[in-house]
Scaffold this motif. Structure first.
Motif, short mmCIF file in Angstrom:
data_model
loop_
_atom_site.label_atom_id
_atom_site.label_comp_id
_atom_site.label_asym_id
_atom_site.label_seq_id
_atom_site.Cartn_x
_atom_site.Cartn_y
_atom_site.Cartn_z
N THR A 110 1.53 14.03 -6.89
CA THR A 110 1.27 12.66 -6.46
C THR A 110 -0.22 12.37 -6.53
O THR A 110 -1.03 13.18 -6.09
CB THR A 110 1.74 12.45 -5.00
N ALA A 111 -0.57 11.21 -7.09
CA ALA A 111 -1.97 10.76 -7.11
C ALA A 111 -1.99 9.33 -6.59
O ALA A 111 -1.07 8.55 -6.84
CB ALA A 111 -2.53 10.81 -8.53
N SER A 112 -3.03 9.00 -5.85
CA SER A 112 -3.12 7.64 -5.32
C SER A 112 -4.56 7.16 -5.35
O SER A 112 -5.49 7.96 -5.29
CB SER A 112 -2.56 7.57 -3.90
N VAL A 113 -4.70 5.86 -5.44
CA VAL A 113 -6.00 5.21 -5.37
C VAL A 113 -5.85 4.07 -4.38
O VAL A 113 -4.90 3.29 -4.45
CB VAL A 113 -6.44 4.67 -6.75
N THR A 114 -6.80 3.98 -3.45
CA THR A 114 -6.77 2.91 -2.46
C THR A 114 -8.17 2.39 -2.21
O THR A 114 -9.15 3.09 -2.46
CB THR A 114 -6.13 3.39 -1.14
N HIS A 115 -8.24 1.15 -1.80
CA HIS A 115 -9.52 0.55 -1.44
C HIS A 115 -9.32 -0.15 -0.10
O HIS A 115 -8.55 -1.10 0.00
CB HIS A 115 -9.95 -0.46 -2.51
N GLY A 116 -9.99 0.35 0.93
CA GLY A 116 -9.82 -0.20 2.26
C GLY A 116 -10.94 -1.14 2.64
O GLY A 116 -12.10 -0.90 2.32
N VAL A 117 -10.58 -2.23 3.31
CA VAL A 117 -11.56 -3.17 3.84
C VAL A 117 -11.36 -3.22 5.34
O VAL A 117 -10.28 -3.55 5.83
CB VAL A 117 -11.39 -4.57 3.23
N VAL A 118 -12.41 -2.85 6.08
CA VAL A 118 -12.38 -2.86 7.54
C VAL A 118 -12.94 -4.18 8.02
O VAL A 118 -14.01 -4.60 7.61
CB VAL A 118 -13.23 -1.68 8.10
N ILE A 119 -12.19 -4.83 8.88
CA ILE A 119 -12.59 -6.14 9.40
C ILE A 119 -12.74 -6.02 10.91
O ILE A 119 -11.83 -5.57 11.60
CB ILE A 119 -11.53 -7.20 9.06
#
Length: 158
Positions: A110-119
């Motif tokens: 399994t491979a994953s890419v994520t981009h998180g934005v903290v508000i």
């Protein structure tokens, strides 16, 4: 379990996680994660309690034989007490793409890419995470049939 250092303060952090998934269709599901956290700062009493809840909506974009591509929209809700160290004190949203390929009956890559934005109330922060995991799973075939493979988890349904 992990160790931390924040503003010159050291300690250990442990979290247990109860997670449930509701399968809406064979290509779409929603998840709820409830963390129970324990924070032990050096020289202070332990703090135990509810952490930040997580919600996710996950959908299957592609499925062929042993390969899946999924999209997830993950969120973190500030339900943990950030003053006691049990939560982050912010709302976070993190879209994620997941590629899962079944190599054998018991092994899925399994491979994953994520981009998180903290508000939060004052400003927003961004963070990128690239993860490449291998999982020794015993229930991979059933997971592929439902179109759900989740980053960082074995494929046993909760």
């Amino acid at each position: 379990m992990g160790s931390f250092e924040v503003n010159g303060e050291y300690g250990r952090w442990t979290q247990s996680y109860l997670q449930g998934e509701y399968i809406i269709t064979n290509r779409l599901s929603t998840m709820l994660g409830v963390p129970w956290s324990r924070v032990q700062r050096e020289g202070k009493a332990s703090v135990v309690g509810l952490g930040d809840l997580s919600l996710a909506l996950r959908g299957q974009l592609y499925s062929r034989e042993d390969t899946l591509i999924l999209f997830a929209l993950n969120s973190e809700l500030p339900t943990g007490d950030d003053h006691r160290g049990l939560g982050g004190g912010h709302f976070e949203i993190a879209p994620m793409f997941i590629l899962a390929h079944r190599l054998s009956e018991r092994f899925t890559l399994t491979a994953s890419v994520t981009h998180g934005v903290v508000i939060d109330n004052d400003h927003a922060h961004e963070s990128d995470h690239d993860t490449h995991d291998t999982h020794d799973t015993h229930d991979t075939h059933d997971t592929h049939d439902h179109g759900h493979t989740h980053e960082g988890e074995s494929s046993h349904n909760t």
